[in-house]
Design an enzyme around this catalytic site. Structure first.
Site, short mmCIF file in Angstrom:
data_model
loop_
_atom_site.label_atom_id
_atom_site.label_comp_id
_atom_site.label_asym_id
_atom_site.label_seq_id
_atom_site.Cartn_x
_atom_site.Cartn_y
_atom_site.Cartn_z
CB CYS A 170 -0.82 0.11 1.32
SG CYS A 170 -2.02 -1.29 1.53
CG HIS A 174 -2.19 4.59 -1.59
ND1 HIS A 174 -2.84 5.42 -2.61
CD2 HIS A 174 -2.61 3.67 -1.36
CE1 HIS A 174 -3.78 4.43 -3.09
NE2 HIS A 174 -3.53 3.29 -2.56
CB CYS A 215 -6.04 -2.43 -3.28
SG CYS A 215 -6.51 -0.61 -3.75
#
Length: 254
Positions: A170, A174, A215
């Site tokens: 992640c 991000h 995701c």
């Protein structure tokens, strides 16, 4: 996959990570201007269909005769926005992290005597959307101290684990690349303040947990089960990153 077994194998020793972006920015700032305009207009925002469906479910009486409104007032008049903005929370009685959809199902079973809705079902997502919308404009305020501190650290570790055949975490998207483009779309900071949100890409409502699983599928990884410890830890950490951002539910996201 068990968090505590996989963690030491999947985190590379000494790996340097980008810091969490500061200041925190809502995904609203990363979508196109026309998408922001659509989100701001209740008549154009398709997420408001879920709000109204959730309102109907909230006020409707099941076979037991006890609706959500029986405890919380018609249209949730007795629910406090500040309390809703704290979810997910730590609940000692229930043994750990409780998300808003978990709370809805617990109440449905214990108070109304009805069977819990299946994870990600249209009904559960509509109820969660309606209830979260009651706190629109309230800053996210997930607890970060006390019992939650260690749990959020585990969630952060999961956030930095590489998953799937794509071998990405992640944090890669991000933390390192927000504002850059992928498939013609800007990468956001992955904040949770807009969820449940209407996804323009799939034409459906998604809460934060479902979005995380989507995701993982894109990373060619096996998604966690809805009630898995990893789901709750990762979701709680992501939502805690949104502390201070105003709730936008139902947001529009790609």
């Amino acid at each position: 996959m068990k968090y505590y077994l996989a963690l030491s194998l999947l985190i590379t020793a000494g790996m340097a990570w980008a810091d969490a972006p500061s200041p925190a920015k809502s995904g609203y700032e990363f979508v196109k201007e026309e998408t922001r305009a659509m989100q701001d207009d209740e008549f154009q925002n398709p997420g408001f269909i879920a709000v109204e469906e959730g309102r109907g479910l909230f006020n409707s009486q099941p076979a037991s005769g006890k609706s959500c409104g029986s405890c919380h007032g018609d249209d949730g008049a007795k629910l406090e926005a500040k309390n809703l903005a704290r979810y997910p929370i730590y609940d000692k009685e229930l043994g750990g992290i409780v998300r808003l959809d978990d709370r809805i199902n617990v109440c449905r079973e214990k108070q109304s005597g009805e069977k819990p809705f299946p994870a990600y079902s249209k009904e559960l997502l509509a109820l969660e959307t309606f209830v979260r919308h009651l706190a629109i404009g309230e800053p996210v305020n997930v607890q970060t101290d006390g019992e939650m501190a260690d749990l959020l650290k585990k969630g952060e570790d999961l956030y930095k684990i590489r998953f799937g055949l794509i071998d990405m975490s992640c944090a890669h998207c991000h933390d390192s690349y927000p504002g850059q483009f992928i498939r013609g779309q800007k990468i956001s900071q992955g904040q949770g303040n807009g969820f449940p949100a209407y996804r323009l890409d799939t034409g459906e409502m998604a809460n934060l947990d479902l979005r995380i699983k989507q995701c993982l599928v894109l990373m060619r990884a096996e998604p966690f089960a809805p009630d898995a410890e990893e789901s709750k830890l990762l979701g709680a950490y992501i939502m805690s990153r949104s502390n201070g951002l105003k709730i936008e539910t139902p947001a529009l996201r790609y």
